[in-house]
Structures are given as C-alpha cells and as structure tokens.
Design a protein around this motif. Sequence first.
Motif, PDB file in Angstrom:
ATOM      1  N   PHE A  36       1.164  -2.861 -32.277  1.00 32.44           N
ATOM      2  CA  PHE A  36       1.832  -3.282 -31.048  1.00 32.44           C
ATOM      3  C   PHE A  36       2.754  -2.186 -30.524  1.00 32.44           C
ATOM      4  O   PHE A  36       2.754  -1.872 -29.324  1.00 32.44           O
ATOM      5  N   THR A  37       3.539  -1.591 -31.418  1.00 30.97           N
ATOM      6  CA  THR A  37       4.502  -0.564 -31.018  1.00 30.97           C
ATOM      7  C   THR A  37       3.798   0.663 -30.461  1.00 30.97           C
ATOM      8  O   THR A  37       4.257   1.253 -29.469  1.00 30.97           O
ATOM      9  N   GLU A  38       2.696   1.061 -31.093  1.00 30.52           N
ATOM     10  CA  GLU A  38       1.949   2.221 -30.599  1.00 30.52           C
ATOM     11  C   GLU A  38       1.493   2.009 -29.153  1.00 30.52           C
ATOM     12  O   GLU A  38       1.650   2.899 -28.306  1.00 30.52           O
ATOM     13  N   CYS A  39       0.969   0.833 -28.864  1.00 26.17           N
ATOM     14  CA  CYS A  39       0.486   0.542 -27.508  1.00 26.17           C
ATOM     15  C   CYS A  39       1.639   0.393 -26.518  1.00 26.17           C
ATOM     16  O   CYS A  39       1.589   0.942 -25.406  1.00 26.17           O
ATOM     17  N   ALA A  40       2.672  -0.346 -26.912  1.00 25.48           N
ATOM     18  CA  ALA A  40       3.789  -0.607 -26.004  1.00 25.48           C
ATOM     19  C   ALA A  40       4.549   0.658 -25.661  1.00 25.48           C
ATOM     20  O   ALA A  40       5.006   0.830 -24.515  1.00 25.48           O
TER      21      ALA A  40
END
Length: 274
Positions: free
Chosen positions: A93-97
Amino acid sequence: MISKYRLRDPLSPYRALARNFVLVVQMARRDVVGRYRGSFIGLLWSFFNPLLMLGVYTFVFGFIFKSRWSGQTAGHFEFAVILFAGLNINNMFTECANRAPTLIVENTNFVKKVVFPLEVLSWSTLGSALFHLLVSTLVLLIFSIVVRGSIPWTAVYFPIVVAVFLPFVAGLIWLLSSLGVFLRDLKQAMGIITAMMMFLAPIFYPKELIHPPYQKLLYLNPLTTIVEASRDVLVWGRAPNWILLGLYATVSCLFAWASFSWFERSRRGFADVL
C-alpha cells in the motif's frame, strides 16, 4: 479528453485493464527490472530484501524485545511471522500511495500523446507492487515452513484477500496521481499519512489491546481489514471474515469506479498544468 470507457459503467476501470493488459504487464515488468538495473545480483534483490528484513524483525522483536502477540505465541520467531504478514500488506500500500502523487508528473511525455491510455499507469504501478508483495509472501511461507513445520491450508484464500484489496489501491493511485498534478505538496503529505496509517492499523499490535469501544474505529483505516484477513489465512489457519471482506470488496470497487471517473475527467487539464 474523456476516455472511450463510459464513466457510468462500474466496470470501466477493469475494461481499461483488459484492453491494455499486455501494455500493463510490459510497463510493470520494466518498472521491476529497472529498479534493480545495475546492481550485482539484479532481480534477486526482490527476494533477499524481504528475507533480510524478516531476519531483522526476528532478531529485534523475538530475541531483544521478546515480544509476544497477546499471549498467543511461544517461540522467538512467531512474533516476526505475525508482524511480517501485516507489514507485507502495508508495504504494498505504501509503495503505491507514495508513488502516486508524482506518477503523472514523472511521465509528462505520455500526457502529450493523445492516444496513450494514461489510466494504465495506475495498473502498472499496482502490478509492480503486487510482484513485490508476492515475493515477500513467498519468503513468509518458506520461513513459516522452516519455523513451524508447515503452512496453514487456508493460505489458498490469500489471493482472494489480495484481489479484494486491489481495486481500492488502484482507485487510490488514480485519485492521488490526478490530484498530484495540481497539488505538488501532496507527495510530502502522503509520506506522513502512510506512516500514520501504518501505526493506526493493528500491524505492530493486536486490536485487543485497544479499549473495546474504540476497536471499531480501527476499521476506518482501509488497511485493518486486509491485514487481519491476511493474518487469518497465512498465520492463524482460519478463513477470513467473509461478510466483512464482502463489504470491503463492495466499497473498494465503488471507490475504484469513482476515482477512475474523476481521473478521466481531470486528465483534460493535465497538459495545461504540465
């Protein structure tokens, strides 16, 4: 220019994926390979990175802090397995966000090309993050076999849990990437927001540590349901809460459709700003 996909069609985000699937795979592959280009062992870093991090978690939380998960674990390695199962979801999630706010800004050459389907940038970014999630999950399963002697049969449900999560993440990328064109401070803000979301989800602690009246507030965090479902199927050996997962899937798909519609409408102003 509005895309040829009808915005009132709730399946429009997935029609975009199906029509440009080969392009999405090629771009995701290029992103993954490009990340490790020039390194000595290349793509093998995608395997060694989570393996090394799992080793760090095991040493720090298992041997130094001697952490236990609400009295349910006995070994030094158990807490690391539980923690890693939650962090894998958070890392995806963090990578995409964190990448989303600059996704369009860093690909201005595609904005100038009228025929290029900008909406696939979201899917390709998600594809790259999904690859790393799958590798990290493979590391977790191998570690579980070594430490616990087996993996729960409920691990077969993990692809379903991830599939429920994907529309939400794709929708978030469409939303943030379009807003990032007009709000350049969004990139810095997302680093803080994703850190807050990580600690406000039951990743480092069981939700039972929260006072019961406030436990439901954790589910306002979109990571909570997926983190718990992942632990259920990969660690605890039980099926996920299907009702909760079904509700999440519905909201996730609606959010993806709304974000895709916003992206298609706002893209008309990208060229003017960039």
